[in-house]
Design a protein around this motif. Structure first.
Motif, mmCIF file in Angstrom:
data_model
loop_
_atom_site.group_PDB
_atom_site.id
_atom_site.type_symbol
_atom_site.label_atom_id
_atom_site.label_comp_id
_atom_site.label_asym_id
_atom_site.label_seq_id
_atom_site.Cartn_x
_atom_site.Cartn_y
_atom_site.Cartn_z
ATOM 1 N N LEU A 184 39.936 70.260 28.015
ATOM 2 C CA LEU A 184 40.044 69.191 27.380
ATOM 3 C C LEU A 184 39.656 67.787 27.936
ATOM 4 C CD1 LEU A 184 41.425 68.828 24.537
ATOM 5 C CD2 LEU A 184 43.631 68.657 25.606
ATOM 6 N N LEU A 185 40.015 67.703 29.145
ATOM 7 C CA LEU A 185 39.780 66.469 29.782
ATOM 8 C C LEU A 185 38.382 66.067 29.872
ATOM 9 C CD1 LEU A 185 42.079 66.630 32.874
ATOM 10 C CD2 LEU A 185 42.541 65.264 30.707
ATOM 11 N N GLN A 186 37.449 67.073 29.695
ATOM 12 C CA GLN A 186 36.138 66.773 29.715
ATOM 13 C C GLN A 186 35.389 66.640 28.312
ATOM 14 O OE1 GLN A 186 36.799 69.862 31.680
ATOM 15 N NE2 GLN A 186 37.114 68.328 33.431
ATOM 16 N N LYS A 187 35.949 67.550 27.416
ATOM 17 C CA LYS A 187 35.484 67.299 26.005
ATOM 18 C C LYS A 187 36.128 66.280 25.115
ATOM 19 C CE LYS A 187 35.017 72.242 25.621
ATOM 20 N NZ LYS A 187 35.437 73.566 24.654
ATOM 21 N N THR A 188 37.010 65.463 25.629
ATOM 22 C CA THR A 188 37.482 64.291 24.775
ATOM 23 C C THR A 188 37.618 63.163 25.734
ATOM 24 O OG1 THR A 188 39.926 64.956 25.743
ATOM 25 C CG2 THR A 188 39.168 66.083 23.648
ATOM 26 N N ASP A 189 38.025 62.094 25.055
ATOM 27 C CA ASP A 189 37.873 60.746 25.565
ATOM 28 C C ASP A 189 39.471 60.571 26.129
ATOM 29 O OD1 ASP A 189 35.355 59.782 25.436
ATOM 30 O OD2 ASP A 189 35.526 58.597 23.746
ATOM 31 N N PHE A 190 40.083 61.534 26.293
ATOM 32 C CA PHE A 190 41.425 61.436 26.772
ATOM 33 C C PHE A 190 41.703 60.382 27.848
ATOM 34 C CE2 PHE A 190 45.040 62.631 29.692
ATOM 35 C CZ PHE A 190 46.192 62.826 28.641
ATOM 36 N N ILE A 191 40.959 60.283 29.054
ATOM 37 C CA ILE A 191 41.186 59.468 30.178
ATOM 38 C C ILE A 191 40.922 58.046 29.807
ATOM 39 C CG2 ILE A 191 40.577 58.997 32.722
ATOM 40 C CD1 ILE A 191 40.746 62.006 33.165
ATOM 41 N N PRO A 192 39.844 57.702 29.276
ATOM 42 C CA PRO A 192 39.478 56.523 28.848
ATOM 43 C C PRO A 192 40.552 55.799 27.899
ATOM 44 C CG PRO A 192 37.487 57.556 28.882
ATOM 45 C CD PRO A 192 38.519 58.539 28.986
ATOM 46 N N ALA A 193 41.045 56.697 26.922
ATOM 47 C CA ALA A 193 41.936 56.180 26.005
ATOM 48 C C ALA A 193 43.295 55.860 26.618
ATOM 49 C CB ALA A 193 42.480 57.123 24.887
ATOM 50 N N ILE A 197 29.726 62.873 25.307
ATOM 51 C CA ILE A 197 29.017 64.412 24.881
ATOM 52 C C ILE A 197 28.704 64.304 23.447
ATOM 53 C CG2 ILE A 197 30.078 66.806 24.472
ATOM 54 C CD1 ILE A 197 31.807 66.492 26.967
ATOM 55 N N LYS A 198 29.067 63.261 22.712
ATOM 56 C CA LYS A 198 28.565 63.378 21.156
ATOM 57 C C LYS A 198 26.844 63.093 21.032
ATOM 58 C CE LYS A 198 32.445 61.426 18.634
ATOM 59 N NZ LYS A 198 33.057 60.289 17.993
ATOM 60 N N GLN A 199 26.541 62.435 22.248
ATOM 61 C CA GLN A 199 24.884 62.433 22.293
ATOM 62 C C GLN A 199 24.103 63.818 22.126
ATOM 63 O OE1 GLN A 199 23.561 59.335 25.416
ATOM 64 N NE2 GLN A 199 25.621 59.363 26.088
ATOM 65 N N PHE A 200 24.981 64.591 22.783
ATOM 66 C CA PHE A 200 24.584 65.979 22.825
ATOM 67 C C PHE A 200 24.733 67.164 21.687
ATOM 68 C CE2 PHE A 200 25.088 64.173 27.196
ATOM 69 C CZ PHE A 200 23.496 64.074 27.502
ATOM 70 N N GLU A 201 25.420 66.657 20.947
ATOM 71 C CA GLU A 201 26.081 67.321 19.808
ATOM 72 C C GLU A 201 25.134 68.095 18.885
ATOM 73 O OE1 GLU A 201 28.483 65.845 16.131
ATOM 74 O OE2 GLU A 201 30.014 65.951 17.792
ATOM 75 N N GLN A 202 23.901 67.604 18.674
ATOM 76 C CA GLN A 202 22.815 68.224 17.894
ATOM 77 C C GLN A 202 22.384 69.325 18.703
ATOM 78 O OE1 GLN A 202 20.207 65.270 16.422
ATOM 79 N NE2 GLN A 202 21.199 65.465 14.499
ATOM 80 N N ALA A 203 22.095 69.254 20.058
ATOM 81 C CA ALA A 203 21.364 69.970 20.865
ATOM 82 C C ALA A 203 22.373 71.164 21.376
ATOM 83 C CB ALA A 203 21.073 69.507 22.283
ATOM 84 N N ILE A 204 23.755 70.907 21.425
ATOM 85 C CA ILE A 204 24.637 71.710 21.579
ATOM 86 C C ILE A 204 24.966 72.877 20.385
ATOM 87 C CG2 ILE A 204 27.199 72.554 21.947
ATOM 88 C CD1 ILE A 204 27.227 69.889 23.637
ATOM 89 N N GLU A 205 24.905 72.247 19.015
ATOM 90 C CA GLU A 205 24.905 73.050 17.774
ATOM 91 C C GLU A 205 23.731 73.914 17.667
ATOM 92 O OE1 GLU A 205 27.747 73.542 15.836
ATOM 93 O OE2 GLU A 205 28.820 72.558 17.626
ATOM 94 N N ALA A 206 22.589 73.472 18.101
ATOM 95 C CA ALA A 206 21.411 74.195 17.824
ATOM 96 C C ALA A 206 21.310 75.353 19.002
ATOM 97 C CB ALA A 206 19.950 73.409 18.222
ATOM 98 N N GLY A 207 22.487 75.342 19.995
ATOM 99 C CA GLY A 207 22.234 76.675 20.918
ATOM 100 C C GLY A 207 22.099 76.293 22.522
ATOM 101 N N GLN A 208 21.721 75.057 22.665
ATOM 102 C CA GLN A 208 21.701 74.670 24.050
ATOM 103 C C GLN A 208 23.267 74.259 24.804
ATOM 104 O OE1 GLN A 208 18.826 71.923 24.923
ATOM 105 N NE2 GLN A 208 17.733 71.854 23.128
ATOM 106 N N LEU A 209 23.033 74.259 25.896
ATOM 107 C CA LEU A 209 24.337 74.154 26.674
ATOM 108 C C LEU A 209 24.190 73.023 27.467
ATOM 109 C CD1 LEU A 209 23.684 77.557 26.639
ATOM 110 C CD2 LEU A 209 25.958 77.674 27.619
#
Length: 169
Positions: free
Chosen positions: A49-58, A119-131
């Protein structure tokens, strides 16, 4: 610490990158993998969760805004009579701490429900199957680690580094 981002095409290549990072003495707790929902990562270290969200900056923004608002409220309370000088300092400090606490709490609630802006910048690539591999490396070793990865896996795209990474997650 600096966070390096690698966009990787598949699981076997991701495993090779993780192995290379481990051989470079980057601890597993500093390596995180983000994949499309439902992707089986096997033994790869999944981002939490800490890496996938904006928890710490928020939380940081909440502390700053809440602390400032609390200090201002304390100053207003001091101006109103009959506050004495000794009590006034306690009021300002107490209201600043209370404001910072409420701000951090509210910020954490907002941050945990907001996907990481990086991570939002990479959302399309992740949804296309990339990691997406995130590696937190010492500031002085960023170029060395990037070169080592490129040396063994020349087709991997290094998507950049994040300039500031908190030490605790």
């Amino acid at each position: 610490m600096r966070r390096i981002y690698f966009l990787v095409p598949d699981i076997p290549t991701t495993k090779r990158i993780v192995d290379e990072l481990l051989l470079s003495r980057i601890e597993e707790k500093h390596i995180h993998v983000v994949a499309r929902r439902g992707t089986e990562l096997e033994d790869l270290p999944e981002a939490n969760l800490l890496q996938k969200t904006d928890f710490i900056p928020a939380v940081e923004r909440g502390l700053a805004v809440g602390g400032t608002a609390g200090a201002l409220a304390g100053l207003v309370a001091v101006v109103l009579p009959p506050a004495s000088t000794v009590i006034a300092g306690g009021i300002v400090l107490g209201s600043a701490l209370a404001g910072a606490g409420v701000g951090a709490w509210a910020g954490s609630l907002i941050g945990v429900s907001t996907a990481s802006s990086r991570i939002k910048q990479f959302e399309q690539a992740i949804e296309a199957g990339q990691l997406l591999v995130l590696a937190d490396v010492p500031k002085g070793r960023v170029e060395e680690i990037e070169a080592r990865i490129k040396n063994h896996l020349p087709t991997i795209e290094i998507e950049g580094t994040e300039p500031k990474q908190p030490a605790f997650p």
